[in-house]
Design a protein around this motif. Structure first.
Motif, PDB file in Angstrom:
ATOM      1  N   PRO A 504      47.589  -5.313  15.014  1.00 39.08           N
ATOM      2  CA  PRO A 504      48.849  -6.152  16.181  1.00 39.08           C
ATOM      3  C   PRO A 504      47.871  -7.592  15.718  1.00 39.08           C
ATOM      4  CG  PRO A 504      47.167  -5.632  17.565  1.00 39.08           C
ATOM      5  CD  PRO A 504      46.928  -4.838  15.635  1.00 39.08           C
ATOM      6  N   TYR A 505      48.883  -8.786  16.928  1.00 37.66           N
ATOM      7  CA  TYR A 505      48.622  -9.869  16.840  1.00 37.66           C
ATOM      8  C   TYR A 505      48.108 -10.860  15.573  1.00 37.66           C
ATOM      9  CZ  TYR A 505      47.462  -7.355  21.205  1.00 37.66           C
ATOM     10  OH  TYR A 505      47.409  -6.037  22.372  1.00 37.66           O
ATOM     11  N   LEU A 506      48.152 -10.784  14.679  1.00 35.26           N
ATOM     12  CA  LEU A 506      48.571 -11.543  13.600  1.00 35.26           C
ATOM     13  C   LEU A 506      49.626 -12.899  12.928  1.00 35.26           C
ATOM     14  CD1 LEU A 506      46.925  -9.454  10.318  1.00 35.26           C
ATOM     15  CD2 LEU A 506      45.513 -10.895  11.893  1.00 35.26           C
ATOM     16  N   SER A 507      49.356 -13.835  12.888  1.00 37.49           N
ATOM     17  CA  SER A 507      50.710 -14.746  13.069  1.00 37.49           C
ATOM     18  C   SER A 507      51.018 -15.025  11.797  1.00 37.49           C
ATOM     19  CB  SER A 507      49.848 -16.074  13.379  1.00 37.49           C
ATOM     20  OG  SER A 507      49.064 -16.650  13.278  1.00 37.49           O
ATOM     21  N   GLU A 508      52.403 -15.558  11.878  1.00 36.69           N
ATOM     22  CA  GLU A 508      52.796 -15.558  10.234  1.00 36.69           C
ATOM     23  C   GLU A 508      51.881 -15.929   9.213  1.00 36.69           C
ATOM     24  OE1 GLU A 508      55.783 -18.617  10.283  1.00 36.69           O
ATOM     25  OE2 GLU A 508      56.785 -17.536  12.140  1.00 36.69           O
ATOM     26  N   GLY A 510      49.038 -14.884   8.663  1.00 36.04           N
ATOM     27  CA  GLY A 510      48.066 -13.558   9.250  1.00 36.04           C
ATOM     28  C   GLY A 510      46.756 -13.428   8.986  1.00 36.04           C
ATOM     29  N   THR A 511      46.699 -14.134  10.580  1.00 32.90           N
ATOM     30  CA  THR A 511      45.410 -14.401  10.754  1.00 32.90           C
ATOM     31  C   THR A 511      45.676 -14.849  13.235  1.00 32.90           C
ATOM     32  OG1 THR A 511      43.593 -15.431  11.622  1.00 32.90           O
ATOM     33  CG2 THR A 511      45.107 -17.081  11.213  1.00 32.90           C
ATOM     34  N   VAL A 512      44.198 -14.274  12.991  1.00 36.92           N
ATOM     35  CA  VAL A 512      44.531 -14.925  14.591  1.00 36.92           C
ATOM     36  C   VAL A 512      43.137 -15.252  14.743  1.00 36.92           C
ATOM     37  CG1 VAL A 512      44.476 -12.077  15.199  1.00 36.92           C
ATOM     38  CG2 VAL A 512      44.512 -14.685  17.026  1.00 36.92           C
ATOM     39  N   ARG A 513      42.915 -16.853  15.177  1.00 36.41           N
ATOM     40  CA  ARG A 513      41.462 -17.056  14.765  1.00 36.41           C
ATOM     41  C   ARG A 513      40.943 -17.301  16.699  1.00 36.41           C
ATOM     42  NH1 ARG A 513      40.021 -20.763  10.961  1.00 36.41           N
ATOM     43  NH2 ARG A 513      39.292 -21.691  12.097  1.00 36.41           N
ATOM     44  N   VAL A 514      39.230 -16.813  16.152  1.00 35.95           N
ATOM     45  CA  VAL A 514      38.488 -17.278  17.184  1.00 35.95           C
ATOM     46  C   VAL A 514      39.045 -18.692  18.089  1.00 35.95           C
ATOM     47  CG1 VAL A 514      36.232 -17.643  17.842  1.00 35.95           C
ATOM     48  CG2 VAL A 514      36.777 -15.866  16.649  1.00 35.95           C
ATOM     49  N   GLY A 515      39.298 -18.643  19.001  1.00 37.74           N
ATOM     50  CA  GLY A 515      39.402 -20.615  19.558  1.00 37.74           C
ATOM     51  C   GLY A 515      40.836 -19.972  19.984  1.00 37.74           C
ATOM     52  N   ASP A 516      41.470 -19.264  19.673  1.00 38.40           N
ATOM     53  CA  ASP A 516      43.151 -19.343  19.815  1.00 38.40           C
ATOM     54  C   ASP A 516      43.276 -18.671  21.205  1.00 38.40           C
ATOM     55  OD1 ASP A 516      44.075 -20.427  17.236  1.00 38.40           O
ATOM     56  OD2 ASP A 516      44.839 -18.043  16.308  1.00 38.40           O
ATOM     57  N   THR A 517      44.159 -18.966  22.217  1.00 35.59           N
ATOM     58  CA  THR A 517      44.199 -18.530  23.407  1.00 35.59           C
ATOM     59  C   THR A 517      45.304 -17.948  23.698  1.00 35.59           C
ATOM     60  OG1 THR A 517      45.880 -20.863  23.897  1.00 35.59           O
ATOM     61  CG2 THR A 517      42.932 -21.174  24.338  1.00 35.59           C
ATOM     62  N   VAL A 518      45.651 -17.273  24.990  1.00 34.84           N
ATOM     63  CA  VAL A 518      46.821 -16.706  25.268  1.00 34.84           C
ATOM     64  C   VAL A 518      46.600 -16.751  26.785  1.00 34.84           C
ATOM     65  CG1 VAL A 518      45.198 -14.491  25.339  1.00 34.84           C
ATOM     66  CG2 VAL A 518      47.791 -14.453  25.245  1.00 34.84           C
ATOM     67  N   VAL A 543      52.931  -6.460  28.792  1.00 35.05           N
ATOM     68  CA  VAL A 543      53.936  -7.907  28.077  1.00 35.05           C
ATOM     69  C   VAL A 543      53.679  -8.182  27.106  1.00 35.05           C
ATOM     70  CG1 VAL A 543      55.076  -9.756  28.969  1.00 35.05           C
ATOM     71  CG2 VAL A 543      54.705  -8.466  30.645  1.00 35.05           C
ATOM     72  N   ALA A 544      54.261  -8.204  25.740  1.00 37.46           N
ATOM     73  CA  ALA A 544      54.427  -8.860  24.700  1.00 37.46           C
ATOM     74  C   ALA A 544      53.027  -9.901  24.758  1.00 37.46           C
ATOM     75  CB  ALA A 544      54.436  -8.183  23.626  1.00 37.46           C
ATOM     76  N   PRO A 545      51.777 -10.442  24.261  1.00 38.41           N
ATOM     77  CA  PRO A 545      50.674 -11.137  24.181  1.00 38.41           C
ATOM     78  C   PRO A 545      51.534 -12.861  23.400  1.00 38.41           C
ATOM     79  CG  PRO A 545      49.574  -9.901  24.085  1.00 38.41           C
ATOM     80  CD  PRO A 545      51.241  -8.939  23.960  1.00 38.41           C
ATOM     81  N   THR A 546      51.464 -13.655  23.628  1.00 37.90           N
ATOM     82  CA  THR A 546      52.017 -14.548  23.266  1.00 37.90           C
ATOM     83  C   THR A 546      50.763 -15.450  22.580  1.00 37.90           C
ATOM     84  OG1 THR A 546      54.629 -14.141  23.615  1.00 37.90           O
ATOM     85  CG2 THR A 546      53.943 -16.566  22.193  1.00 37.90           C
ATOM     86  N   PHE A 547      50.271 -15.604  21.429  1.00 41.01           N
ATOM     87  CA  PHE A 547      49.654 -16.714  21.037  1.00 41.01           C
ATOM     88  C   PHE A 547      49.615 -17.756  20.747  1.00 41.01           C
ATOM     89  CE2 PHE A 547      47.181 -12.017  20.985  1.00 41.01           C
ATOM     90  CZ  PHE A 547      46.092 -12.816  21.450  1.00 41.01           C
ATOM     91  N   ALA A 548      49.106 -18.664  21.475  1.00 39.14           N
ATOM     92  CA  ALA A 548      48.595 -20.207  20.811  1.00 39.14           C
ATOM     93  C   ALA A 548      47.874 -20.988  20.019  1.00 39.14           C
ATOM     94  CB  ALA A 548      49.206 -21.060  22.052  1.00 39.14           C
ATOM     95  N   ARG A 549      48.166 -21.390  18.839  1.00 40.08           N
ATOM     96  CA  ARG A 549      46.676 -21.647  17.471  1.00 40.08           C
ATOM     97  C   ARG A 549      46.061 -23.418  18.299  1.00 40.08           C
ATOM     98  NH1 ARG A 549      46.234 -20.357  12.695  1.00 40.08           N
ATOM     99  NH2 ARG A 549      46.643 -18.291  13.829  1.00 40.08           N
ATOM    100  N   GLU A 849      37.958 -16.431  11.287  1.00 40.53           N
ATOM    101  CA  GLU A 849      38.863 -15.202  11.195  1.00 40.53           C
ATOM    102  C   GLU A 849      38.189 -14.372  11.648  1.00 40.53           C
ATOM    103  OE1 GLU A 849      41.328 -16.790   9.648  1.00 40.53           O
ATOM    104  OE2 GLU A 849      40.924 -18.175   9.192  1.00 40.53           O
ATOM    105  N   PRO A 850      39.539 -13.248  11.347  1.00 40.93           N
ATOM    106  CA  PRO A 850      39.498 -11.698  11.480  1.00 40.93           C
ATOM    107  C   PRO A 850      38.726 -11.158  10.643  1.00 40.93           C
ATOM    108  CG  PRO A 850      41.678 -12.286  11.657  1.00 40.93           C
ATOM    109  CD  PRO A 850      41.098 -13.502  11.431  1.00 40.93           C
ATOM    110  N   GLU A 851      37.338 -10.237  10.495  1.00 43.39           N
ATOM    111  CA  GLU A 851      37.342  -9.098   9.177  1.00 43.39           C
ATOM    112  C   GLU A 851      37.921  -8.711   8.548  1.00 43.39           C
ATOM    113  OE1 GLU A 851      33.914  -5.404   9.427  1.00 43.39           O
ATOM    114  OE2 GLU A 851      32.796  -7.690  10.020  1.00 43.39           O
ATOM    115  N   THR A 852      38.822  -8.274   9.074  1.00 45.15           N
ATOM    116  CA  THR A 852      40.163  -7.641   8.684  1.00 45.15           C
ATOM    117  C   THR A 852      40.642  -8.037   7.612  1.00 45.15           C
ATOM    118  OG1 THR A 852      41.955  -6.137   9.004  1.00 45.15           O
ATOM    119  CG2 THR A 852      41.966  -7.939  10.358  1.00 45.15           C
ATOM    120  N   ILE A 853      40.946  -9.395   7.601  1.00 44.36           N
ATOM    121  CA  ILE A 853      41.902  -9.775   6.857  1.00 44.36           C
ATOM    122  C   ILE A 853      40.896 -10.509   5.134  1.00 44.36           C
ATOM    123  CG2 ILE A 853      43.065 -10.788   8.223  1.00 44.36           C
ATOM    124  CD1 ILE A 853      41.384 -14.439   7.429  1.00 44.36           C
ATOM    125  N   ASP A 854      39.216 -10.300   4.833  1.00 40.91           N
ATOM    126  CA  ASP A 854      38.540 -10.286   3.866  1.00 40.91           C
ATOM    127  C   ASP A 854      39.192  -9.709   2.572  1.00 40.91           C
ATOM    128  OD1 ASP A 854      37.639  -7.297   3.886  1.00 40.91           O
ATOM    129  OD2 ASP A 854      35.781  -8.261   4.828  1.00 40.91           O
TER     130      ASP A 854
END
Length: 993
Positions: A504-508, A510-518, A543-549, A849-854
């Motif tokens: 979940p929550y990955l953007s286009e 391929g990441t959701v970074r520490v420091g992004d906001t919802v 309600v589906a969260p929407t993250f801002a980069r 970066e999330p560990e899962t993209i390594d």
């Protein structure tokens, strides 16, 4: 009733008196004694299949039977026979040992013994059995070999007086289950039906130290709880038994209320028999939980108590069940309640009181666990189940929920309760557990490590800095920040309790970074185990969260021009894989730690496919850093093989010859990983060989190399470090265990490593280089204000470049752990080098970066890997720019130069002269000093020159330096075939060419 807690020991007064008399007359009783014997198996009517002798350890310590034997002598005999050596068996306190003797015709089987001798045949009317300290046949006088003696019937020898005669049914048995030993056979033994027989496999029966067996406890059989519906009657059976006594009384001693009574008590019919009573529950009890204590008492006055929770299921509101305390008052009871279904999560669903009670201290929501429903969200339901205080693994609190649901009744559609508005920090999320909430302020992603395997993100109000990254460890400010962080966290889950099929929550990108906001995060407050360990409050979104980069990926840092030095942790870059293959396709390979080589010792990539992915990310990262020197950490410790391969791949991605390996130093340590260095030969040359410090305190020895810049000739040394990890306290001694203040494990060891670095290795490097300019970089596994760094920036007077260049603009960090950011990767400059540093920065390409993209395969259902520089490691690289002072300084203005007359030598044809240099500056001039002869006429050659600099010849002065007012002279010799006038402009230069 009154209960007496002091009782007489379980032995007769006569036995006690006789034991005292025998001990005074015959010495101390033995540790191992003969506890039972039977000799009628071959007699007419014998009831047991074999004769047998039973031994017993009546002491409070283990006793070995090795070297002992059992022996038999007839009633009137004087010679011992049937000698049976005993095996090497050690009897625990209270343990029996069984010798099986002659076989007979009895139907009762003696069973498996611990030793056997069919020749051990005892007479029925009388005889003697002895336990001997020797394995051989005893002869009179036996002396100390005689450990224990039992003479029975008509025997002519015995202890004190003969034991009685047994029978075909009875054996001779030592009193108190073998514990009594008065050294008088008549008093210690009696004839009784066979007990056992007992062997080493029988239950232990330790003695109490006063000659009697340890008292057996009263064993109770009571239900923990009795569930009953309001308006209904019920009952429960309670039982008790005591292996060495009779239970004679039962009563309610606490919690008795009208409607709960104890009836139908039946006392034990015999020792060890069961007693029981019936707990009667009337139909007049109101809904609630009634803990009742029932006490059973035996004939010795001993008592045991059990508590039975009588749970009467009434209908209570959700706020009443939740209550204002840390746990529900109705825990363990069956209750019925009503609520609107607000969310369906995992194997359960959330319900919330439609109206609430208006009390902010009591939650209006509840999780119904262990059952699903087809009823949609927005249905009002009546649910019956057991109130439970669920404690997840590692939690320091419980979470009220309803389990073991027996009924779910739909009461029709209902409006969803409005979400309660809350904000972080919030120290009282328990008051809204199970409720619909909306966070009114933006929340920042602080951790994404468990996104792929748990669908979790750690959120907080703002970005949380590790307290010891900002304040000295153990300081009041650091402790206060820890407390603030504890109430400033919510974990966003993904609505399921298993690994997500789609991350979940990955953007286009391929990441959701520490420091992004919802913003406007809405859902129900849950509590449970977290992916990183422990437990905490979670939000299950409705309600589906929407993250801002808010923290965009950035390119590698652009710093002021200069020599660029980078530090990069490459996260276990191994050219040998855990499947036994290597980067060149060979199989059967392994990694070495100490003297052991095996594939299982390898780290990093598990196979070639993972390795290629890992390599490509690391190469992309290093190519974009474009540093002139790179210090590497966590690269395979296999000489220069792994680092050499990395340079080959990096040069293939940039240009041939761009990078070269700094050849390894003498000591690389015995760890699986090492530090290494690579550099650009076009920008720098090596000045001397690499050094390392193989002292035992350094599990991964630091590595140093001195460089000279090809442009300007500036000289400096780089020391790459990787101090001991914060994790894994196994084997840690004083000062190295985790004190819970943020420093983790091994702080004392890291501090010792830092002290050795400053006091031994840096001086060694400076001496070898002949230059004080030192840059310490690497993964020091310590945050900015922990003890090792405090030492280096305090006593050792090194300059922290990240605090100097990064802290004034933003929080410096290179690592994110447990939702906290800080930097473990450092750049520290010596006081002489610090003025030459023009910039320092971290490249946040990894830690956010999330560990899962390594590079790893098959660790998540999806594979979000992309071939780029991001998440090449778990640490961010850092880069420093150096504007190096030139290697030489023109000091001509500080001296007076007197060029003496130059005259020809008629014999040699050479022209000779003398030059005198005087320091007129009032300050000492540092050596080496060089006299450069600028503008010599064409065709004139300085024969005794020391070298050429910029096409001009120079002479190195003999003095190491020049004090104020001091003078030094040097001779010149020229070849001048054209006999031209020799003139030139003298220049004095300080420094090394």
């Amino acid at each position: 009733m009154t209960t007496f807690a002091s009782f007489m020991p379980r032995r007769t007064l006569l036995a006690t008196l006789l034991a005292g008399i025998a001990a005074s007359a015959s010495g101390a009783p033995g540790d191992v004694v003969i506890s039972q014997l039977y000799g009628h198996s071959n007699n007419s009517g014998g009831q047991w299949s074999h004769d047998f002798v039973e031994l017993f350890n009546r002491s409070d310590a283990p006793v070995s039977l090795a070297g002992m034997s059992l022996q038999y002598q007839s009633a009137a005999g004087t010679s011992w026979g049937a000698v049976t050596p005993l095996p090497e068996v050690t009897l625990a306190p209270g343990q029996y040992f069984l010798l099986v003797g002659r076989s007979g015709n009895g139907g009762n089987q003696v069973g498996e013994g611990d030793a056997s001798n069919n020749g051990f045949d005892m007479a029925a009317a009388g005889g003697k059995v002895a336990l001997s300290a020797s394995p051989g046949q005893m002869t009179a006088p036996e002396g100390s070999n005689l450990v224990d003696l039992v003479g029975f019937g008509s025997a002519n020898r015995f202890e004190g007086a003969a034991a009685p005669v047994a029978s075909v049914v009875n054996s001779l048995q030592r009193a108190e289950q073998g514990c009594q030993d008065t050294d008088n056979n008549r008093d210690d033994f009696s004839a009784a039906p066979v007990n056992g027989p007992r062997s080493t496999r029988s239950p232990l029966a330790p003695c109490d130290g006063s000659g009697g067996p340890v008292a057996k406890p009263i064993v109770l059989t009571c239900p923990a709880a009795v569930q009953v519906a309001q308006g209904s009657a019920s009952s429960a059976i309670l039982a008790a038994q005591d292996a060495d006594s009779r239970v004679e009384l039962a009563s309610i001693v606490a919690g008795g209320v009208h409607g709960i009574t104890l009836a139908d008590f039946v006392a034990s019919a015999a020792v060890g028999a069961k007693a029981q009573a019936r707990l009667l529950i009337g139909d007049t009890l109101a809904g609630g939980r009634y803990p009742v204590q029932v006490q059973f008492t035996n004939t010795e006055g001993e008592a045991e108590t059990c508590t039975v929770s009588v749970n009467v299921a009434g209908e209570l509101s959700i706020p009443t069940i939740q209550g204002a305390g840390p746990a529900s008052d109705y825990a363990g009871s069956v209750q019925t309640t009503q609520g609107v279904i607000t969310a369906k999560i995992g194997a359960g669903f959330f319900i919330q009181d439609a109206n609430g009670d208006g009390d902010p201290t009591t939650s209006d929501g509840l999780y119904v666990y262990g059952t699903t429903t087809s009823l949609p969200v927005g249905t009002l339901v009546r649910v019956t189940g057991t109130v439970d205080e669920y404690r997840p693994s590692g939690a320091n609190r419980t979470y009220t929920e309803l389990k073991d649901v027996s009924a779910i009744v739909s009461l029709g559609a209902a409006a969803l309760p409005a979400p309660a508005n809350i904000a972080l920090p919030n120290a009282d999320l328990a008051s809204v557990e199970g409720m619909l909430v909306r966070f009114t302020t933006p929340l920042t992603v602080n951790g994404n490590r468990n996104l792929g395997d748990r669908g979790e993100l750690i959120l907080a109000n703002g970005r949380r800095e590790n307290p010891t990254n900002r304040y000295p460890i153990g300081s009041p400010e650091a402790l206060a920040l820890y407390r603030e962080h504890a109430s400033n966290q919510i974990v966003l889950d993904d609505g399921i309790f298993v690994a997500p099929a789609t991350i979940p929550y990955l953007s286009e990108d391929g990441t959701v970074r520490v420091g992004d906001t919802v913003h406007d995060l809405t859902g129900v407050i849950d509590y449970g185990a977290l992916g990183g360990g422990g437990a905490g409050f979670k939000l299950q979104p409705t309600v589906a969260p929407t993250f801002a980069r808010s923290n965009e990926r950035a390119p590698a840092p652009a710093l002021p021009a200069g020599v660029k030095v980078a530090s990069a942790n490459v996260l276990n870059f191994f050219t040998t894989f855990t499947d036994g293959r290597d980067a060149w396709g060979r199989s059967g390979q392994g990694c070495t730690i100490g003297n052991r080589t095996a594939a299982s010792e390898c780290r990093g990539a598990d196979n070639t496919a993972e390795f290629v992915r890992q390599r490509d990310k690391i190469v992309a990262s290093l190519a974009q850093l474009d540093a002139d020197v790179v210090g590497l950490m966590e690269i395979q410790n296999n000489g220069d093989i792994a680092v050499g391969y990395l340079v080959e791949q990096l040069n293939a991605a940039t240009a041939a010859g761009t990078y070269a390996v700094v050849p390894k130093p003498a000591s690389l340590g015995s760890d699986a990983i090492r530090v290494a260095m690579i550099y650009k030969p076009a920008r720098l040359t090596l000045a001397g060989s690499a050094l390392s410090d193989g002292h035992e305190v350094n599990n991964r020895p630091p590595m140093a190399q001195t460089f000279r810049a090809t442009q300007g000739g500036g000289k400096f040394s780089v020391i790459v470090n990787h101090l001991k990890s914060k994790g894994g306290c196994s084997g840690a001694g004083a000062g190295d265990t985790d004190p819970g203040n943020g420093e983790g494990c091994w702080d004392r060891t890291r501090t010792e490593q830092a002290r050795r670095l400053s006091s031994v290795f840096i001086p060694q490097v400076v001496a070898a280089a002949g230059d004080p300019d030192v840059l310490v970089i690497g993964d020091l596994n310590s945050y900015a204000f922990e003890t090792p760094i405090n030492h280096l920036t305090g006593e050792a007077k090194m300059v922290n470049l990240l605090e100097r260049f990064v802290r004034p603009q933003t929080m410096p960090y290179s690592y994110v752990f447990d939702g906290l950011s800080g930097y473990l990767d450092h750049a520290l400059a010596s006081s002489s080098l610090a003025p030459q540093v023009v910039g320092a920065a971290e490249w946040h390409s990894n830690a956010d970066e999330p560990e899962t993209i390594d590079y790893n395969l098959n660790d998540t259902a999806q594979d979000p890997y992309r071939r780029n520089a991001y998440r090449a490691s778990d640490h961010d690289p850092l880069v420093i720019s150096l504007n190096l002072a030139g290697a030489t300084v023109d000091v001509t203005g500080s001296v007076k130069v007197n060029v003496g007359g130059i005259a020809p030598n008629r014999l040699s044809g050479k022209y000779a002269g003398t030059v005198t240099v005087t320091n007129t500056s009032g300050q000492p001039l540092a050596g080496p000093l060089h006299l450069v002869l600028q503008g010599l006429p064409e065709g004139v050659t300085l024969d005794n020159r020391s070298g050429l600099q910029g096409g001009a010849p120079y002479l190195t002065l003999p003095a190491a330096g020049l004090a104020p007012g001091a003078t030094v002279s040097v001779s010149t010799s020229f070849t001048n075939p054209a006999k031209r006038t020799i003139n030139y402009t003298p220049q004095l230069v300080s420094g090394a060419f």
